[in-house]
Design a protein around this motif. Structure first.
Motif, short mmCIF file in Angstrom:
data_model
loop_
_atom_site.label_atom_id
_atom_site.label_comp_id
_atom_site.label_asym_id
_atom_site.label_seq_id
_atom_site.Cartn_x
_atom_site.Cartn_y
_atom_site.Cartn_z
N MET A 1 2.12 -40.58 -13.11
CA MET A 1 1.95 -40.66 -14.55
C MET A 1 3.26 -41.10 -15.19
N ALA A 2 3.20 -42.06 -16.09
CA ALA A 2 4.40 -42.59 -16.74
C ALA A 2 4.97 -41.57 -17.72
N GLU A 3 6.30 -41.59 -17.82
CA GLU A 3 6.98 -40.70 -18.76
C GLU A 3 6.73 -41.19 -20.18
N LYS A 4 6.46 -40.26 -21.10
CA LYS A 4 6.20 -40.61 -22.48
C LYS A 4 7.47 -41.11 -23.16
N GLU A 5 7.32 -42.13 -23.99
CA GLU A 5 8.45 -42.66 -24.74
C GLU A 5 8.91 -41.63 -25.77
N THR A 6 10.22 -41.49 -25.90
CA THR A 6 10.75 -40.51 -26.85
C THR A 6 11.53 -41.21 -27.95
N ARG A 7 11.76 -40.46 -29.02
CA ARG A 7 12.54 -40.94 -30.15
C ARG A 7 13.60 -39.90 -30.48
N ILE A 8 14.65 -40.37 -31.11
CA ILE A 8 15.69 -39.47 -31.60
C ILE A 8 15.36 -39.17 -33.05
N ALA A 9 15.41 -37.90 -33.41
CA ALA A 9 15.10 -37.49 -34.77
C ALA A 9 15.98 -36.33 -35.18
N LEU A 10 16.13 -36.19 -36.48
CA LEU A 10 16.85 -35.06 -37.05
C LEU A 10 15.95 -34.41 -38.08
N ILE A 11 15.69 -33.12 -37.87
CA ILE A 11 14.89 -32.36 -38.84
C ILE A 11 15.86 -31.53 -39.67
N GLY A 12 15.84 -31.77 -40.97
CA GLY A 12 16.63 -30.97 -41.90
C GLY A 12 15.75 -29.86 -42.45
N ILE A 13 16.25 -28.65 -42.42
CA ILE A 13 15.46 -27.49 -42.85
C ILE A 13 16.27 -26.71 -43.89
N ILE A 14 15.60 -26.38 -44.99
CA ILE A 14 16.20 -25.47 -45.97
C ILE A 14 15.32 -24.23 -46.03
N LEU A 15 15.95 -23.10 -45.77
CA LEU A 15 15.25 -21.82 -45.70
C LEU A 15 15.64 -21.00 -46.93
N THR A 16 14.67 -20.76 -47.82
CA THR A 16 14.96 -20.04 -49.05
C THR A 16 14.48 -18.59 -49.01
N SER A 17 13.83 -18.21 -47.92
CA SER A 17 13.32 -16.85 -47.78
C SER A 17 13.52 -16.41 -46.34
N HIS A 18 13.98 -15.18 -46.18
CA HIS A 18 14.20 -14.68 -44.83
C HIS A 18 12.93 -14.19 -44.15
N GLU A 19 11.81 -14.19 -44.87
CA GLU A 19 10.56 -13.70 -44.28
C GLU A 19 10.06 -14.58 -43.13
N SER A 20 10.48 -15.84 -43.09
CA SER A 20 9.99 -16.76 -42.07
C SER A 20 10.97 -16.98 -40.92
N VAL A 21 12.09 -16.28 -40.89
CA VAL A 21 13.11 -16.51 -39.86
C VAL A 21 12.54 -16.32 -38.46
N GLY A 22 11.78 -15.26 -38.23
CA GLY A 22 11.21 -15.00 -36.90
C GLY A 22 10.30 -16.12 -36.44
N GLN A 23 9.39 -16.55 -37.33
CA GLN A 23 8.46 -17.63 -36.98
C GLN A 23 9.20 -18.94 -36.75
N LEU A 24 10.22 -19.21 -37.58
CA LEU A 24 11.02 -20.42 -37.43
C LEU A 24 11.68 -20.44 -36.05
N ASN A 25 12.31 -19.34 -35.66
CA ASN A 25 12.96 -19.26 -34.36
C ASN A 25 11.97 -19.37 -33.21
N GLU A 26 10.77 -18.80 -33.37
CA GLU A 26 9.73 -18.93 -32.33
C GLU A 26 9.34 -20.39 -32.14
N LEU A 27 9.16 -21.11 -33.26
CA LEU A 27 8.80 -22.53 -33.16
C LEU A 27 9.91 -23.34 -32.50
N LEU A 28 11.15 -23.07 -32.86
CA LEU A 28 12.25 -23.80 -32.23
C LEU A 28 12.33 -23.49 -30.74
N SER A 29 12.04 -22.27 -30.35
CA SER A 29 12.01 -21.92 -28.93
C SER A 29 10.88 -22.63 -28.21
N GLU A 30 9.74 -22.74 -28.88
CA GLU A 30 8.57 -23.41 -28.31
C GLU A 30 8.86 -24.88 -28.00
#
Length: 85
Positions: A1-30
């Motif tokens: 199976m051929a390797e999928k083509e990748t792209r370089i990207a930068l995601i900028g995130i502004i977090l205005t509430s600490h209620e989502s920190v856990g979910q944000l870190n889980e997604l980044l770990s995923e």
């Protein structure tokens, strides 16, 4: 199976509430296999956090992560892509 083509990207995130920190870190770990690096800056005077996440990933993975992050309460995102060669 051929390797999928990748792209370089930068995601900028502004977090205005600490209620989502856990979910944000889980997604980044995923999606950690695609993350090149990340930098977080706490802006205490404004009570926000500014996070940048550099990725090398298939386009669908970048879009999925950015979309999931943007749906979290108190989280704003913007994604920029490197020009493809």
């Amino acid at each position: 199976m051929a390797e999928k083509e990748t792209r370089i990207a930068l995601i900028g995130i502004i977090l205005t509430s600490h209620e989502s920190v856990g979910q944000l870190n889980e997604l980044l770990s995923e999606y950690s296999e695609y993350i090149i690096g990340r930098m977080g800056l706490p802006y205490r005077e404004k009570e926000i956090s500014i996070i940048s996440v550099a990725m090398d990933a298939p386009n669908d993975a970048i879009s999925a992560l950015s979309g999931k992050l943007g749906m979290l309460p108190g989280v704003s995102t913007k994604t920029i892509y490197g020009k493809t060669v």
